[in-house]
Design a protein around this motif. Sequence first.
Motif, PDB file in Angstrom:
ATOM      1  N   ILE A  43       0.832  -1.200   0.000  1.00  0.00           N
ATOM      2  CA  ILE A  43       0.000   0.000   0.000  1.00  0.00           C
ATOM      3  C   ILE A  43       0.870   1.255   0.000  1.00  0.00           C
ATOM      4  N   GLY A  44       0.549   2.173  -0.917  1.00  0.00           N
ATOM      5  CA  GLY A  44       1.260   3.433  -1.011  1.00  0.00           C
ATOM      6  C   GLY A  44       2.648   3.351  -1.614  1.00  0.00           C
ATOM      7  N   ALA A  45       3.071   2.163  -2.034  1.00  0.00           N
ATOM      8  CA  ALA A  45       4.468   1.954  -2.449  1.00  0.00           C
ATOM      9  C   ALA A  45       4.633   2.087  -3.959  1.00  0.00           C
ATOM     10  N   ASN A  46       5.505   2.991  -4.382  1.00  0.00           N
ATOM     11  CA  ASN A  46       5.835   3.134  -5.796  1.00  0.00           C
ATOM     12  C   ASN A  46       6.796   2.035  -6.223  1.00  0.00           C
ATOM     13  N   LEU A  47       6.867   1.780  -7.499  1.00  0.00           N
ATOM     14  CA  LEU A  47       7.584   0.612  -8.016  1.00  0.00           C
ATOM     15  C   LEU A  47       9.085   0.637  -7.746  1.00  0.00           C
ATOM     16  N   GLU A  48       9.695   1.834  -7.582  1.00  0.00           N
ATOM     17  CA  GLU A  48      11.140   1.898  -7.350  1.00  0.00           C
ATOM     18  C   GLU A  48      11.561   1.207  -6.059  1.00  0.00           C
ATOM     19  N   PRO A  76      -7.703   7.579 -10.152  1.00  0.00           N
ATOM     20  CA  PRO A  76      -8.964   7.540 -10.907  1.00  0.00           C
ATOM     21  C   PRO A  76     -10.040   8.408 -10.252  1.00  0.00           C
ATOM     22  N   VAL A  77     -11.092   8.682 -10.997  1.00  0.00           N
ATOM     23  CA  VAL A  77     -12.171   9.514 -10.478  1.00  0.00           C
ATOM     24  C   VAL A  77     -12.927   8.803  -9.369  1.00  0.00           C
ATOM     25  N   VAL A  78     -13.163   7.519  -9.542  1.00  0.00           N
ATOM     26  CA  VAL A  78     -13.939   6.756  -8.564  1.00  0.00           C
ATOM     27  C   VAL A  78     -13.066   5.660  -7.951  1.00  0.00           C
ATOM     28  N   PRO A  79     -13.401   5.188  -6.747  1.00  0.00           N
ATOM     29  CA  PRO A  79     -12.642   4.098  -6.127  1.00  0.00           C
ATOM     30  C   PRO A  79     -12.743   2.810  -6.942  1.00  0.00           C
ATOM     31  N   SER A 108       2.374  -7.705   1.062  1.00  0.00           N
ATOM     32  CA  SER A 108       1.476  -7.031   1.991  1.00  0.00           C
ATOM     33  C   SER A 108       0.109  -6.786   1.328  1.00  0.00           C
ATOM     34  N   TRP A 109      -0.299  -5.523   1.145  1.00  0.00           N
ATOM     35  CA  TRP A 109      -1.551  -5.215   0.439  1.00  0.00           C
ATOM     36  C   TRP A 109      -1.556  -5.876  -0.935  1.00  0.00           C
ATOM     37  N   GLY A 110      -0.413  -5.836  -1.598  1.00  0.00           N
ATOM     38  CA  GLY A 110      -0.299  -6.466  -2.905  1.00  0.00           C
ATOM     39  C   GLY A 110      -0.430  -7.976  -2.851  1.00  0.00           C
ATOM     40  N   GLY A 111      -0.156  -8.566  -1.680  1.00  0.00           N
ATOM     41  CA  GLY A 111      -0.353  -9.999  -1.521  1.00  0.00           C
ATOM     42  C   GLY A 111      -1.819 -10.372  -1.547  1.00  0.00           C
ATOM     43  N   TYR A 196      -4.206   6.774  -1.682  1.00  0.00           N
ATOM     44  CA  TYR A 196      -4.039   5.919  -0.498  1.00  0.00           C
ATOM     45  C   TYR A 196      -5.394   5.474   0.038  1.00  0.00           C
ATOM     46  N   LEU A 197      -6.366   6.401   0.065  1.00  0.00           N
ATOM     47  CA  LEU A 197      -7.710   6.055   0.530  1.00  0.00           C
ATOM     48  C   LEU A 197      -8.352   5.015  -0.379  1.00  0.00           C
ATOM     49  N   TYR A 198      -8.108   5.132  -1.673  1.00  0.00           N
ATOM     50  CA  TYR A 198      -8.674   4.167  -2.609  1.00  0.00           C
ATOM     51  C   TYR A 198      -8.086   2.774  -2.383  1.00  0.00           C
ATOM     52  N   GLN A 199      -6.800   2.712  -2.031  1.00  0.00           N
ATOM     53  CA  GLN A 199      -6.209   1.411  -1.740  1.00  0.00           C
ATOM     54  C   GLN A 199      -6.821   0.807  -0.481  1.00  0.00           C
ATOM     55  N   LEU A 200      -7.066   1.637   0.520  1.00  0.00           N
ATOM     56  CA  LEU A 200      -7.732   1.152   1.724  1.00  0.00           C
ATOM     57  C   LEU A 200      -9.141   0.657   1.396  1.00  0.00           C
ATOM     58  N   PHE A 201      -9.842   1.392   0.535  1.00  0.00           N
ATOM     59  CA  PHE A 201     -11.196   0.996   0.150  1.00  0.00           C
ATOM     60  C   PHE A 201     -11.185  -0.335  -0.598  1.00  0.00           C
ATOM     61  N   ALA A 202     -10.181  -0.529  -1.459  1.00  0.00           N
ATOM     62  CA  ALA A 202     -10.124  -1.747  -2.265  1.00  0.00           C
ATOM     63  C   ALA A 202     -10.075  -2.999  -1.401  1.00  0.00           C
ATOM     64  N   VAL A 203      -9.401  -2.910  -0.244  1.00  0.00           N
ATOM     65  CA  VAL A 203      -9.231  -4.084   0.615  1.00  0.00           C
ATOM     66  C   VAL A 203     -10.274  -4.144   1.723  1.00  0.00           C
ATOM     67  N   SER A 204     -11.071  -3.070   1.888  1.00  0.00           N
ATOM     68  CA  SER A 204     -12.059  -3.059   2.973  1.00  0.00           C
ATOM     69  C   SER A 204     -13.120  -4.137   2.755  1.00  0.00           C
ATOM     70  N   GLY A 205     -13.355  -4.922   3.785  1.00  0.00           N
ATOM     71  CA  GLY A 205     -14.347  -5.988   3.715  1.00  0.00           C
ATOM     72  C   GLY A 205     -13.914  -7.205   2.919  1.00  0.00           C
TER      73      GLY A 205
END
Length: 277
Positions: A43-48, A76-79, A108-111, A196-205
Amino acid sequence: MYMSPESDCRMQIRLFDLDGQTLRVATWQGSDASPPLLIFNGIGANLELVEPFVAALDDVSVIIFDVPGVGGSPTPVVPYRFSTLSAVTDKLLSRLGYDGEVDVLGVSWGGALAQHFAHLYPRRCRRLVLAATSPGVLMVPGKLSVLAKMIRPRRYTDPTYMQEVGADLYGGAYRRDASLLEAHSRHMQPPRGRGYLYQLFAVSGWTSLPWLGTLRQTTLVMHGNDDPIVPLINAKILAARIRQATLYVIDDGHLFLISRANEVAPVVHRFLRQETR
């Protein structure tokens, strides 16, 4: 062609438009014809941030992209949910010329995203590597004091704050070596706006527990024994639920792929190259 100033790992970066979503994508060309390794970052991590690990993989071809709202990929405009990202990833692989299988590694999140991609696109995913991750909301959580520091992306935007909390967040080698935090901070790019909020939303629930047992991919579950964010018990749950899974535990923390890249990359390399049973 871009060359990292801190490694001899050649990284080519391109921008792709996939149905209106622009993705910043990096590829490393390996020296053999084996399937490439697709990496989903944390989460929040750029590819470098994964360059030390990729460099240590030697001859493995690698694909990684900045998730929308992170690094060089616009928000993106929407989550979005994991199903959306999985579909975008499938299209990206086709655009890159990969119509068959790839190997997948998620951190982590990517897992969590890696598990979802393997579930939705089983013909795309040959082998699966799950690093420092969990089965989602039905996980055994880390300490509340640690998770509270993860809710906001301040560690990505405030280097001083990162120095203050990094050891408690990441554990392992980061508790003992302040230079690791400094190097990590130098490569970080703050998430974009709502990214960052969108990434949190993607994994919520989200949870993989109901269908983990249906995964057919040979899987390597890797975890540190001092992970404050995702306790080791979660890796044991994943390894127990996935039919063809092996658990590899390393004496380190949440970011062992980076702090112990030269040790764990050969383990991943051997797993990817081993003969199919």
